[in-house]
Write an enzyme that holds these catalytic residues in place. Sequence first.
Site, PDB file in Angstrom:
ATOM      1  N   CYS A 115       0.812  -1.225   0.000  1.00 21.61           N
ATOM      2  CA  CYS A 115       0.000   0.000   0.000  1.00 21.61           C
ATOM      3  C   CYS A 115       0.843   1.272   0.000  1.00 21.61           C
ATOM      4  CB  CYS A 115      -0.943   0.009   1.200  1.00 21.61           C
ATOM      5  SG  CYS A 115      -2.142  -1.321   1.125  1.00 21.61           S
ATOM      6  N   HIS A 252      -3.185   7.564   2.026  1.00 22.65           N
ATOM      7  CA  HIS A 252      -3.589   6.247   1.533  1.00 22.65           C
ATOM      8  C   HIS A 252      -4.979   5.949   2.078  1.00 22.65           C
ATOM      9  CE1 HIS A 252      -3.895   2.080   0.673  1.00 22.65           C
ATOM     10  NE2 HIS A 252      -3.661   1.686   1.900  1.00 22.65           N
ATOM     11  N   ASN A 282     -10.004   0.151  -0.515  1.00 19.88           N
ATOM     12  CA  ASN A 282      -8.540   0.232  -0.437  1.00 19.88           C
ATOM     13  C   ASN A 282      -7.973  -0.344  -1.741  1.00 19.88           C
ATOM     14  OD1 ASN A 282      -5.826  -0.108   0.052  1.00 19.88           O
ATOM     15  ND2 ASN A 282      -6.080  -1.017   2.084  1.00 19.88           N
TER      16      ASN A 282
HETATM   17  O1  UT7 Z   1      -3.775  -0.741   3.446  1.00 23.06           O
HETATM   18  C1  UT7 Z   1      -3.015  -1.533   4.299  1.00 23.06           C
HETATM   19  C2  UT7 Z   1      -3.320  -1.276   5.688  1.00 23.06           C
HETATM   20  N1  UT7 Z   1      -4.529  -1.948   6.101  1.00 23.06           N
HETATM   21  C3  UT7 Z   1      -5.294  -1.358   6.973  1.00 23.06           C
HETATM   22  O2  UT7 Z   1      -5.030  -0.223   7.307  1.00 23.06           O
HETATM   23  C4  UT7 Z   1      -6.414  -2.122   7.628  1.00 23.06           C
HETATM   24  C5  UT7 Z   1      -6.331  -1.865   9.096  1.00 23.06           C
HETATM   25  N2  UT7 Z   1      -7.395  -2.505   9.869  1.00 23.06           N
HETATM   26  C6  UT7 Z   1      -8.668  -2.108   9.788  1.00 23.06           C
HETATM   27  O3  UT7 Z   1      -9.011  -1.258   8.996  1.00 23.06           O
HETATM   28  C7  UT7 Z   1      -9.647  -2.711  10.761  1.00 23.06           C
HETATM   29  O4  UT7 Z   1      -8.960  -3.457  11.724  1.00 23.06           O
HETATM   30  C8  UT7 Z   1     -10.694  -3.612  10.070  1.00 23.06           C
HETATM   31  C9  UT7 Z   1     -11.669  -2.772   9.270  1.00 23.06           C
HETATM   32  C10 UT7 Z   1     -10.023  -4.639   9.192  1.00 23.06           C
HETATM   33  C11 UT7 Z   1     -11.523  -4.364  11.136  1.00 23.06           C
HETATM   34  O5  UT7 Z   1     -12.109  -3.432  12.026  1.00 23.06           O
HETATM   35  P1  UT7 Z   1     -11.988  -3.648  13.611  1.00 23.06           P
HETATM   36  O6  UT7 Z   1     -12.781  -2.595  14.242  1.00 23.06           O
HETATM   37  O7  UT7 Z   1     -10.520  -3.730  13.934  1.00 23.06           O
HETATM   38  O8  UT7 Z   1     -12.702  -5.022  13.795  1.00 23.06           O
HETATM   39  P2  UT7 Z   1     -12.107  -6.399  14.351  1.00 23.06           P
HETATM   40  O9  UT7 Z   1     -11.172  -7.018  13.407  1.00 23.06           O
HETATM   41  O10 UT7 Z   1     -11.659  -6.178  15.745  1.00 23.06           O
HETATM   42  O11 UT7 Z   1     -13.415  -7.288  14.380  1.00 23.06           O
HETATM   43  C12 UT7 Z   1     -14.546  -6.962  15.201  1.00 23.06           C
HETATM   44  C13 UT7 Z   1     -15.655  -7.962  14.968  1.00 23.06           C
HETATM   45  C14 UT7 Z   1     -15.190  -9.404  15.015  1.00 23.06           C
HETATM   46  O12 UT7 Z   1     -16.210 -10.150  15.617  1.00 23.06           O
HETATM   47  P3  UT7 Z   1     -16.092 -10.584  17.171  1.00 23.06           P
HETATM   48  O13 UT7 Z   1     -14.835 -11.379  17.278  1.00 23.06           O
HETATM   49  O14 UT7 Z   1     -16.043  -9.281  17.938  1.00 23.06           O
HETATM   50  O15 UT7 Z   1     -17.358 -11.361  17.376  1.00 23.06           O
HETATM   51  C15 UT7 Z   1     -15.088  -9.799  13.564  1.00 23.06           C
HETATM   52  O16 UT7 Z   1     -15.282 -11.187  13.363  1.00 23.06           O
HETATM   53  O17 UT7 Z   1     -16.186  -7.756  13.627  1.00 23.06           O
HETATM   54  C16 UT7 Z   1     -16.213  -9.003  12.948  1.00 23.06           C
HETATM   55  N3  UT7 Z   1     -16.062  -8.768  11.528  1.00 23.06           N
HETATM   56  C17 UT7 Z   1     -17.090  -8.475  10.710  1.00 23.06           C
HETATM   57  N4  UT7 Z   1     -18.412  -8.363  10.933  1.00 23.06           N
HETATM   58  C18 UT7 Z   1     -19.197  -8.048   9.896  1.00 23.06           C
HETATM   59  C19 UT7 Z   1     -14.910  -8.741  10.805  1.00 23.06           C
HETATM   60  N5  UT7 Z   1     -15.191  -8.458   9.520  1.00 23.06           N
HETATM   61  C20 UT7 Z   1     -16.529  -8.289   9.441  1.00 23.06           C
HETATM   62  C21 UT7 Z   1     -17.413  -7.967   8.388  1.00 23.06           C
HETATM   63  N6  UT7 Z   1     -18.726  -7.837   8.648  1.00 23.06           N
HETATM   64  N7  UT7 Z   1     -16.984  -7.752   7.126  1.00 23.06           N
END
Ligand code: UT7
Length: 325
Positions: A115, A252, A282
Amino acid sequence: MTVLRSVILGCGSYLPERCLTNEDLAKTVDTTDEWIVQRTGIRERHIAATGELTSDMAVKAARAALAAARLDPQAIDLIVLATSTPDNTFPASAVSVQAALGITQGAAFDLQAVCSGFVFALSTADGLLKAGGFKRALVIGSETFSRILDWTDRGTCVLFGDGAGAVVLEAQQQPGASTDRGLLTSHLRSDGRHKMKLYVDGGPSSTGTIGHLRMEGRAVFKHAVAMITDVITDAFRATGYTADDIDWFVPHQANKRIIDDSAHKLGIAPEKVVITVDRHGNTSAASIPLALDVAVKDGRIKRGDLVLLEAMGGGFTWGSALVRW
Ligand code: UT7
């Protein structure tokens, strides 16, 4: 005393025709529009057509950038294409772009910094132009991340999209003042200790397959804001500029929460932040030139504006660049 600077003469971009909305995704994986918008700010993304390659999109973005710069392809003697999704393992997709544009002079190569690829490519091209061996460069970011996504993994497949963006750089003598046009400073960083937090589980020398993108989203998120603000602080320190001097912040586009938190921490006013993640998702190395093109076309970024770029991604890699448009 004059100094040689890489001045941006024009930019262009290309998005594939097919638009995939959050509602479309909710039909195939266990997710909702509400979750995706709340956690990322993404509403839709574009997906390359079958047979549409990274180099095809790069050529379209490059042609648009050349038209904006009012230049013929023959004026270009350097092509640096940032991509993690090349057409083939080799040759570089950049040589396909070179051939499609009918350019037989100079050099063309790919650069892989995920990225952060566009910022790394901009800085690399700037170094080569300043060294005097090249006159005009096409710096392109083009990605078909749809081809490396695990479409059953809701934690990653909702985040990414395809597209391409490009800028034309020209080596120009500038007065050597703070009002100079062109790339004023760039700062690149990597830390391979984090390489397994965002990676593709395949490759030519490991599995012999393409593999799929894997990410510990929360861990990436945790590091992102600190890394982004550090490298932007480096840019301010190197130039003497502050957040108040910035006309446009073009980060980004990975997650709106990361962008908002970074801008807030740096003291950059929200109205100066260019956001496209809602419409593009992204697009990895393509996200910054795609966002630049949107903000130039809609009249926000104008000649003389001070534009701050930053990116952070797999590796980890991260970097900043400060440009006077
Ligand atoms: O470009 C390269 C750099 N990449 C990035 O900058 C990405 C950085 N990370 C992020 O943007 C975020 O961490 C994400 C958007 C990927 C995830 O957001 P989060 O607030 O960190 O969520 P999380 O991974 O902590 O997940 C929270 C909950 C989980 O469920 P439980 O364990 O709390 O029951 C996940 O299983 O959300 C769940 N979850 C979803 N639910 C509905 C994960 N993906 C999804 C989804 N829809 N698509």
